[in-house]
Design a protein around this motif. Structure first.
Motif, PDB file in Angstrom:
ATOM      1  N   SER A  72       8.605  16.486  -8.155  1.00 53.63           N
ATOM      2  CA  SER A  72       9.322  15.094  -8.053  1.00 53.63           C
ATOM      3  C   SER A  72       8.704  14.119  -7.264  1.00 53.63           C
ATOM      4  O   SER A  72       8.636  12.949  -7.249  1.00 53.63           O
ATOM      5  CB  SER A  72      10.782  15.069  -7.869  1.00 53.63           C
ATOM      6  N   GLY A  73       7.942  14.386  -6.111  1.00 56.30           N
ATOM      7  CA  GLY A  73       7.482  13.824  -4.903  1.00 56.30           C
ATOM      8  C   GLY A  73       6.094  13.272  -5.249  1.00 56.30           C
ATOM      9  O   GLY A  73       5.556  12.596  -4.474  1.00 56.30           O
ATOM     10  N   TRP A  74       5.423  13.904  -6.097  1.00 55.49           N
ATOM     11  CA  TRP A  74       3.834  13.599  -5.868  1.00 55.49           C
ATOM     12  C   TRP A  74       3.596  11.925  -6.342  1.00 55.49           C
ATOM     13  O   TRP A  74       2.657  11.163  -5.862  1.00 55.49           O
ATOM     14  CB  TRP A  74       3.066  14.427  -6.871  1.00 55.49           C
ATOM     15  N   ARG A  75       4.489  11.384  -7.268  1.00 57.55           N
ATOM     16  CA  ARG A  75       4.358   9.960  -7.467  1.00 57.55           C
ATOM     17  C   ARG A  75       4.651   8.956  -6.321  1.00 57.55           C
ATOM     18  O   ARG A  75       3.712   7.981  -6.045  1.00 57.55           O
ATOM     19  CB  ARG A  75       5.104   9.690  -8.872  1.00 57.55           C
ATOM     20  N   PRO A  76       5.679   9.335  -5.754  1.00 53.55           N
ATOM     21  CA  PRO A  76       6.189   8.523  -4.730  1.00 53.55           C
ATOM     22  C   PRO A  76       5.090   8.763  -3.363  1.00 53.55           C
ATOM     23  O   PRO A  76       4.722   7.693  -2.796  1.00 53.55           O
ATOM     24  CB  PRO A  76       7.447   8.904  -4.048  1.00 53.55           C
ATOM     25  N   ALA A  77       4.573   9.913  -3.337  1.00 49.80           N
ATOM     26  CA  ALA A  77       3.765  10.412  -2.119  1.00 49.80           C
ATOM     27  C   ALA A  77       2.377   9.577  -2.395  1.00 49.80           C
ATOM     28  O   ALA A  77       1.732   8.820  -1.632  1.00 49.80           O
ATOM     29  CB  ALA A  77       3.270  11.605  -2.056  1.00 49.80           C
ATOM     30  N   THR A  78       1.686   9.506  -3.506  1.00 50.97           N
ATOM     31  CA  THR A  78       0.780   8.880  -4.075  1.00 50.97           C
ATOM     32  C   THR A  78       0.887   7.304  -3.892  1.00 50.97           C
ATOM     33  O   THR A  78      -0.209   6.738  -3.507  1.00 50.97           O
ATOM     34  CB  THR A  78      -0.006   9.165  -5.331  1.00 50.97           C
ATOM     35  N   GLY A  79       1.919   6.719  -4.325  1.00 46.05           N
ATOM     36  CA  GLY A  79       2.041   5.478  -4.121  1.00 46.05           C
ATOM     37  C   GLY A  79       2.310   4.911  -2.889  1.00 46.05           C
ATOM     38  O   GLY A  79       1.627   3.943  -2.355  1.00 46.05           O
ATOM     39  N   CYS A  82      -1.472   4.905  -1.379  1.00 49.82           N
ATOM     40  CA  CYS A  82      -2.065   3.610  -1.839  1.00 49.82           C
ATOM     41  C   CYS A  82      -1.537   2.425  -0.983  1.00 49.82           C
ATOM     42  O   CYS A  82      -2.383   1.665  -0.421  1.00 49.82           O
ATOM     43  CB  CYS A  82      -1.769   3.541  -3.244  1.00 49.82           C
ATOM     44  N   ALA A  83      -0.068   2.448  -1.076  1.00 48.77           N
ATOM     45  CA  ALA A  83       0.365   1.152  -0.133  1.00 48.77           C
ATOM     46  C   ALA A  83       0.059   1.224   1.343  1.00 48.77           C
ATOM     47  O   ALA A  83      -0.452   0.212   1.763  1.00 48.77           O
ATOM     48  CB  ALA A  83       1.806   1.200  -0.272  1.00 48.77           C
ATOM     49  N   LEU A 118     -11.938   1.511   4.637  1.00 54.63           N
ATOM     50  CA  LEU A 118     -11.566   2.367   3.233  1.00 54.63           C
ATOM     51  C   LEU A 118     -12.095   2.057   2.133  1.00 54.63           C
ATOM     52  O   LEU A 118     -12.316   0.770   2.069  1.00 54.63           O
ATOM     53  CB  LEU A 118     -10.010   2.342   3.356  1.00 54.63           C
ATOM     54  N   GLU A 119     -12.556   2.948   1.244  1.00 59.29           N
ATOM     55  CA  GLU A 119     -13.381   2.576   0.056  1.00 59.29           C
ATOM     56  C   GLU A 119     -12.187   2.456  -1.032  1.00 59.29           C
ATOM     57  O   GLU A 119     -11.700   3.513  -1.644  1.00 59.29           O
ATOM     58  CB  GLU A 119     -14.372   3.708  -0.241  1.00 59.29           C
ATOM     59  N   LEU A 120     -11.539   1.308  -1.061  1.00 55.43           N
ATOM     60  CA  LEU A 120     -10.746   1.168  -2.275  1.00 55.43           C
ATOM     61  C   LEU A 120     -10.984   1.042  -3.461  1.00 55.43           C
ATOM     62  O   LEU A 120     -10.199   1.265  -4.640  1.00 55.43           O
ATOM     63  CB  LEU A 120      -9.933  -0.218  -1.785  1.00 55.43           C
ATOM     64  N   SER A 121     -12.295   1.043  -3.982  1.00 53.10           N
ATOM     65  CA  SER A 121     -12.726   1.037  -5.182  1.00 53.10           C
ATOM     66  C   SER A 121     -12.309   2.340  -6.299  1.00 53.10           C
ATOM     67  O   SER A 121     -12.179   2.344  -7.238  1.00 53.10           O
ATOM     68  CB  SER A 121     -14.240   0.968  -5.453  1.00 53.10           C
ATOM     69  N   GLU A 122     -12.061   3.381  -5.221  1.00 50.80           N
ATOM     70  CA  GLU A 122     -11.718   4.676  -5.520  1.00 50.80           C
ATOM     71  C   GLU A 122     -10.264   4.933  -5.659  1.00 50.80           C
ATOM     72  O   GLU A 122      -9.690   5.638  -6.646  1.00 50.80           O
ATOM     73  CB  GLU A 122     -12.316   5.850  -4.825  1.00 50.80           C
ATOM     74  N   MET A 123      -9.605   3.966  -4.937  1.00 49.97           N
ATOM     75  CA  MET A 123      -7.998   4.240  -4.875  1.00 49.97           C
ATOM     76  C   MET A 123      -7.287   3.431  -5.985  1.00 49.97           C
ATOM     77  O   MET A 123      -6.350   3.447  -6.480  1.00 49.97           O
ATOM     78  CB  MET A 123      -7.535   3.855  -3.618  1.00 49.97           C
ATOM     79  N   VAL A 124      -8.012   2.124  -6.235  1.00 48.49           N
ATOM     80  CA  VAL A 124      -7.561   1.017  -6.983  1.00 48.49           C
ATOM     81  C   VAL A 124      -7.204   1.742  -8.507  1.00 48.49           C
ATOM     82  O   VAL A 124      -6.124   1.312  -8.890  1.00 48.49           O
ATOM     83  CB  VAL A 124      -8.330  -0.195  -7.017  1.00 48.49           C
ATOM     84  N   PRO A 125      -8.092   2.218  -8.995  1.00 49.52           N
ATOM     85  CA  PRO A 125      -7.800   2.975 -10.461  1.00 49.52           C
ATOM     86  C   PRO A 125      -6.445   3.836 -10.255  1.00 49.52           C
ATOM     87  O   PRO A 125      -5.839   3.807 -11.273  1.00 49.52           O
ATOM     88  CB  PRO A 125      -8.947   3.830 -10.750  1.00 49.52           C
ATOM     89  N   VAL A 126      -6.286   4.487  -9.309  1.00 43.33           N
ATOM     90  CA  VAL A 126      -5.029   5.431  -9.200  1.00 43.33           C
ATOM     91  C   VAL A 126      -3.820   4.529  -9.192  1.00 43.33           C
ATOM     92  O   VAL A 126      -2.982   5.036  -9.923  1.00 43.33           O
ATOM     93  CB  VAL A 126      -5.193   6.477  -8.160  1.00 43.33           C
ATOM     94  N   LEU A 127      -4.159   3.677  -8.453  1.00 45.20           N
ATOM     95  CA  LEU A 127      -2.813   2.697  -8.055  1.00 45.20           C
ATOM     96  C   LEU A 127      -2.347   2.021  -9.550  1.00 45.20           C
ATOM     97  O   LEU A 127      -1.215   2.025  -9.861  1.00 45.20           O
ATOM     98  CB  LEU A 127      -2.973   1.809  -6.959  1.00 45.20           C
ATOM     99  N   GLY A 129      -3.172   2.927 -12.377  1.00 49.92           N
ATOM    100  CA  GLY A 129      -2.896   3.889 -13.486  1.00 49.92           C
ATOM    101  C   GLY A 129      -1.297   4.162 -13.184  1.00 49.92           C
ATOM    102  O   GLY A 129      -0.545   4.092 -14.287  1.00 49.92           O
ATOM    103  N   MET A 130      -0.903   4.363 -11.912  1.00 51.88           N
ATOM    104  CA  MET A 130       0.594   4.283 -11.547  1.00 51.88           C
ATOM    105  C   MET A 130       1.410   3.279 -11.815  1.00 51.88           C
ATOM    106  O   MET A 130       2.631   3.408 -12.450  1.00 51.88           O
ATOM    107  CB  MET A 130       0.668   4.859 -10.319  1.00 51.88           C
ATOM    108  N   LEU A 131       0.700   2.271 -11.819  1.00 52.76           N
ATOM    109  CA  LEU A 131       1.623   0.831 -11.926  1.00 52.76           C
ATOM    110  C   LEU A 131       1.646   0.429 -13.540  1.00 52.76           C
ATOM    111  O   LEU A 131       2.129  -0.554 -13.995  1.00 52.76           O
ATOM    112  CB  LEU A 131       1.048  -0.319 -11.143  1.00 52.76           C
ATOM    113  N   GLY A 132       0.649   1.086 -14.347  1.00 55.59           N
ATOM    114  CA  GLY A 132       0.607   0.996 -15.897  1.00 55.59           C
ATOM    115  C   GLY A 132      -0.078  -0.292 -16.029  1.00 55.59           C
ATOM    116  O   GLY A 132      -0.123  -0.797 -17.071  1.00 55.59           O
ATOM    117  N   LEU A 133      -1.104  -0.895 -15.182  1.00 55.70           N
ATOM    118  CA  LEU A 133      -1.994  -1.850 -15.230  1.00 55.70           C
ATOM    119  C   LEU A 133      -3.322  -1.276 -15.613  1.00 55.70           C
ATOM    120  O   LEU A 133      -4.003  -0.530 -14.942  1.00 55.70           O
ATOM    121  CB  LEU A 133      -1.919  -2.764 -13.855  1.00 55.70           C
ATOM    122  N   SER A 134      -3.803  -1.713 -16.918  1.00 53.35           N
ATOM    123  CA  SER A 134      -5.028  -1.307 -17.131  1.00 53.35           C
ATOM    124  C   SER A 134      -5.808  -2.363 -18.222  1.00 53.35           C
ATOM    125  O   SER A 134      -5.305  -3.190 -18.565  1.00 53.35           O
ATOM    126  CB  SER A 134      -5.024   0.052 -18.223  1.00 53.35           C
ATOM    127  N   GLY A 135      -7.114  -2.065 -18.346  1.00 54.09           N
ATOM    128  CA  GLY A 135      -7.869  -3.005 -19.106  1.00 54.09           C
ATOM    129  C   GLY A 135      -7.358  -3.036 -20.664  1.00 54.09           C
ATOM    130  O   GLY A 135      -7.738  -3.742 -21.426  1.00 54.09           O
TER     131      GLY A 135
END
Length: 150
Positions: A72-79, A82-83, A118-127, A129-135
């Motif tokens: 249950s905690g992997w999404r909050p941990a990833t979020g 990213c934050a 930090l290389e944010l270009s690799e992290m932004v797609p993860v964030l 995806g979690m937020l439901g924002l996509s092309g």
């Protein structure tokens, strides 16, 4: 997709057209658009995408209910990761650079230049995806597709 579900969607759409389009011309145009969608298979595709989204939501709810923190905690941990990375890159590091370059010594400035970027270009797609924002959603808006109401 099950043809019974598709036919049920069409009958539901037709009843909605009857209800929301009292003007005969607009009603006929809406019915024509519905028939075009039926022929193109767009409605079936939309229904299958909606079903997939509903199933994913059910999976997310079940994961969130789980007692084990590793389930249950992997999404909050990833979020939170990213934050924290965004806070470091866009708030903390620029503020420290301002303070050190304005009030600090040359030695402090040299040390600050060694701080990792930090290389944010690799992290932004993860964030995103979690937020439901996509092309894909942007493409839908450009095409004028109305999102299904869940």
């Amino acid at each position: 997709m099950n043809p019974l579900v598709i036919s049920g969607l069409f009958s539901a759409a037709e009843s909605l057209i009857e209800r929301f389009f009292p003007d005969p011309e607009k009603k006929a145009a809406a019915q024509l658009e519905l028939l075009k969608m039926q022929q193109n298979g767009d409605l079936a595709k939309l229904a299958s995408e909606t079903d997939l989204a509903k199933l994913q939501i059910q999976v997310n709810i079940e994961e969130a209910k789980h007692a084990n923190i590793f389930v249950s905690g992997w999404r909050p941990a990833t979020g939170w990761t990213c934050a924290a990375a965004f806070a470091y890159s866009y708030v903390l590091l620029p503020f420290l650079q301002f303070v050190v370059f304005t009030f600090g010594t040359a030695e402090m400035a040299a040390q600050l230049k060694l701080a990792p970027a930090l290389e944010l270009s690799e992290m932004v797609p993860v964030l995103f995806g979690m937020l439901g924002l996509s092309g894909l959603r942007t493409a839908e808006r450009i095409k004028g597709v109305v999102p299904p109401q869940i």
